[in-house]
Design a protein around this motif. Structure first.
Motif, PDB file in Angstrom:
ATOM      1  N   CYS A  95      13.998  74.189  53.855  1.00 45.55           N
ATOM      2  CA  CYS A  95      12.905  73.464  54.679  1.00 45.55           C
ATOM      3  C   CYS A  95      13.046  72.120  54.537  1.00 45.55           C
ATOM      4  CB  CYS A  95      11.512  74.052  54.087  1.00 45.55           C
ATOM      5  SG  CYS A  95      10.108  73.235  54.733  1.00 45.55           S
ATOM      6  N   CYS A 138       9.471  70.386  52.720  1.00 46.09           N
ATOM      7  CA  CYS A 138       9.205  70.739  51.296  1.00 46.09           C
ATOM      8  C   CYS A 138      10.242  70.950  50.457  1.00 46.09           C
ATOM      9  CB  CYS A 138       7.986  71.646  51.054  1.00 46.09           C
ATOM     10  SG  CYS A 138       8.522  73.385  51.471  1.00 46.09           S
ATOM     11  N   CYS A 194       8.882  78.418  56.817  1.00 46.50           N
ATOM     12  CA  CYS A 194       8.650  78.077  55.512  1.00 46.50           C
ATOM     13  C   CYS A 194       7.396  78.510  55.017  1.00 46.50           C
ATOM     14  CB  CYS A 194       8.864  76.460  55.122  1.00 46.50           C
ATOM     15  SG  CYS A 194       8.579  76.089  53.403  1.00 46.50           S
TER      16      CYS A 194
HETATM   17 ZN   LIG Z   1       8.532  73.848  53.735  1.00 43.03          ZN
END
Ligand SMILES: [Zn+2]
Length: 691
Positions: free
Chosen positions: A338, A341, A362
């Motif tokens: 992702c 993050c 995610c």
């Molecule tokens: Zn994420």
């Protein structure tokens, strides 16, 4: 202290004498009968001191229990309870060590004995724990006894460890190994066992997962051998289906890498004092001697396998970098990160008519309590773009790698066949053995001959099954990539494209091809989707894709169809609209034929007006309204409709009639004129009658 007569009082004699008998192991109970007998004889000593025979209570339920902890020793606990309740005048034990080998247990017992003025008797004499000197002595005896146990153990363990350090301590060997005449560890002489063990390691090296290895064995109908120890020192060889757990056991066992290892397991004390066996980390193993016997894999391969297993296990943990390719079509499964993050992205599939559509998602924020997922997107367009990118990136070296993957697939088939061939050979051998056994037996010995014949038949059946399996396996094996095809693939990226586009190329193979070229892929969804690809060797590529439509958007009915439905509703009921749409070949957003329900759905979703409402808006009247205007009952209005005086139109699929207000007006007038004319004629006839 040994002056028993001064210690034993009438008060003590009024209570019971408790004889505690224990041997630490069942083997001691059997083999060391003398000691047990001596312990029981202590009862006579109590009688000699004045207790009656029936006052002597023997606690011997701890026979065969170690004294190292009290948790499992019910008898000892019983003894402590009786002493604490003041039921015991004296406690008899052959040696202090028989009572407790653990100082804290022993001191507890002494304390309780002192409080309840209970005496203690061993082979040396009678002690009063409430008397300081006696307690000191008993305490010392207890400490000595614990120390004795410790020294004994240390000596034993030291001996074992020394032997283990030289790699000479004989340990139980797993399947695939035996000891030769000079107790050296050698490969199993049975070729089939050897092959099968080797096949397990080869399969794991190819598939990278224990579960997949077990599945592969089951798919190829290959059983895994095990030696079972039967009574009387007999060892039986059995073949069972391979399970994932068994695969893991074999993969974790360092012996297969040719290493001698001692101390893979340790003990951790549990809360109740019992010990649990735990697997120790490799750094804590006491002895590791790589290369001390022939191995199925090398030590490095062993370490690599452990790393692979560890990574696979992390699939369920927090830090998950790359995962083993699975069966699903999502090309980037296991290598997606992702971009928002940094966590791993998940794959799930959306079932569609045109097949499974991967959705990359995610969930890290979601798993930490957020109501939304971090980001989510449809994977189809991304996968396709990745395929295009890879086709562009293909160098001859990359193609060479891809071919290696294909070759692996083919070799695997060959491997399976060799295994199946060995199975057929084993079955043949066993059938022949049964046959010769049957031929050797005296035919008049009916019972034996019958059972041998049955055995022979059974073996022949097994042989047929094995042959059948081999035949089936051979027909399933994938065809080899021919030399000219190889050349074609190597020469032209188009050849690779064909392999890539071939629907018979397994998803797993494709994913493996991707992993040969790609380290990981990072996705960021914003205005559009940014795809960043890290290729093997450090090169990076990135591209942008428009945000794909989400599921409901893909199923949404096109605007022009909605407009058409709106138009048709001006002159048709729902069923009429459906018939019209079908006639024109118009379909829903999901690609289905329209139905009354789907038209109703559009009416509600887009706030379209149904035909009936439109008629009301145009001033059309319902039957009840028409009847009211006409000043007649509803049934009369119906009669007027039937007789054709009032004409209407069907406004919906339930058959509701609506009437034109002008028509109703005209009919009202016509009726009132007729009425008036009737009235006038009546008046006329009356007046003429009067005249
Ligand atoms: Zn994420």
């Amino acid at each position: 202290m040994t002056n028993a007569s001064t210690r034993v009082t009438a008060h003590h004699l009024s209570r019971n004498a408790y004889l505690y008998v224990r041997q630490s192991t069942l083997r001691q109970v059997v083999e060391n009968g003398e000691s047990t007998q001596r312990q029981y004889n202590l009862a006579d000593r109590a009688v000699a001191h004045g207790w009656r025979q029936e006052q002597v209570i023997t606690i011997d339920c701890d026979l065969g229990q170690s004294a190292a902890g009290t948790a499992d020793r019910q008898g000892f606990q019983e003894l402590v309870k009786e002493v604490g309740l003041g039921h015991a005048g004296i406690v008899l034990g052959l040696e202090v060590s028989r009572l407790a080998r653990n100082s804290s247990d022993w001191h507890r017992l002494l304390e309780i004995c002192a409080l309840s003025s209970t005496l203690i008797l061993d082979e040396d004499g009678v002690y009063d724990p409430s008397c300081f000197n006696d307690r000191l002595l008993l305490g010392l005896k207890g400490t000595m006894s614990e120390a004795e146990l410790h020294v004994l153990r240390a000596r034993l363990r030291g001996g074992i460890l020394n032997k283990a350090k030289r790699g000479e301590l004989c340990q139980k060997l797993p399947i695939g190994y035996v000891r030769d005449g000079s107790s050296k560890v050698v490969f199993d002489p049975d070729g089939e066992i050897r092959e099968r063990v080797q096949h397990l390691f080869d399969t794991f090296a190819r598939l990278g997962s224990a579960a997949a290895t077990a599945k592969e064995f089951q798919r190829a109908r290959l059983d895994f051998p095990a030696r079972l120890n039967r009574r009387g020192g007999l060892v039986e060889l059995v073949w069972n289906p391979l399970t994932a757990i068994r695969t893991l056991q074999i993969l974790h066992n360092p012996i297969y890498s040719g290493a001698y290892v001692y101390g893979r397991y340790g003990e951790r004390p549990g809360p109740t004092g019992t010990k649990r066996r735990v697997v120790l980390p490799r750094s804590e193993w006491l002895v590791t001697l790589p290369g001390s016997h022939p191995g199925y894999i090398t030590w490095d391969e062993y370490l690599r396998n452990q790393e692979t297993i560890r990574k696979n296990g992390l699939a369920y943990g927090v830090d998950r970098r790359t995962l083993t390719p699975r069966e699903g079509p999502a090309l980037l499964q296991g290598i997606l990160l992702c971009g928002k993050c940094g966590q791993r992205m998940w794959v799930h599939y959306d079932g569609r008519k045109e097949g499974k559509v991967p959705i990359y998602e995610c969930r890290s924020a979601h798993s930490q309590g957020a109501s939304e997922v971090c980001q989510r997107m449809h994977g189809k367009a991304i996968d396709e773009a990745m395929g295009q990118l890879l086709l562009g990136e293909l160098t001859p070296e990359a193609i060479e790698l891809c071919l290696a993957v294909q070759e692996q697939v083919r070799e695997r088939a060959g491997d399976d066949d060799r295994q199946l061939k060995l199975r057929v050979q084993r079955a043949e051998y066993e059938a022949n053995l049964s046959r010769s056994r049957y031929l050797q037996v005296d035919p008049s010995n009916r019972l034996v001959a019958d059972s041998l014949e049955a055995d022979w038949n059974e073996k022949l059946r097994a042989l047929r099954v094995a042959q059948e399996d081999r035949k089936q396996g051979a027909s399933k094996s994938p065809r080899r990539i021919e030399t000219e095809q190889r050349a074609e693939l190597l020469g032209l990226p188009d050849g690779f494209a064909a392999l890539w586009a071939d629907p018979s190329t397994a998803h797993q193979t494709k994913k493996r091809l991707v992993r040969l070229l790609v380290d990981d892929v990072t996705l960021v969804r914003g205005e559009d989707i940014l795809v960043q690809v890290r290729l093997k060797g450090g090169a990076e590529r990135s591209f942008r894709l428009p945000v794909p439509l989400c599921a409901f958007e893909l199923r949404r009915t096109p605007a022009e169809v909605v407009r058409l439905v709106d138009e048709l509703l001006g002159s048709h009921t729902r069923l009429g609209v459906v018939a019209e749409l079908r006639a024109r070949g118009v379909r829903t957003g999901a690609g289905d034929e329209f139905t009354s329900e789907s038209v109703q759905h559009l009416i509600q979703a887009y706030g379209l007006k149904p035909y009936r409402v439109r008629l009301v808006d145009q001033g059309m009247l319902s039957r009840a309204q028409a009847a009211a205007r006409l000043g007649v009952s509803v049934s009369t209005a119906q009669d007027l409709h039937r007789s054709g005086q009032l004409t209407g139109i069907v406004a919906d699929d339930k058959g509701t009639w609506m009437y034109d207000a002008g028509d109703v007006e005209r009919l009202t007038e016509a009726r009132s004129e007729a009425k008036n004319a009737l009235k006038a004629s009546i008046v006329r006839s009356r007046t003429s009658a009067a005249v």
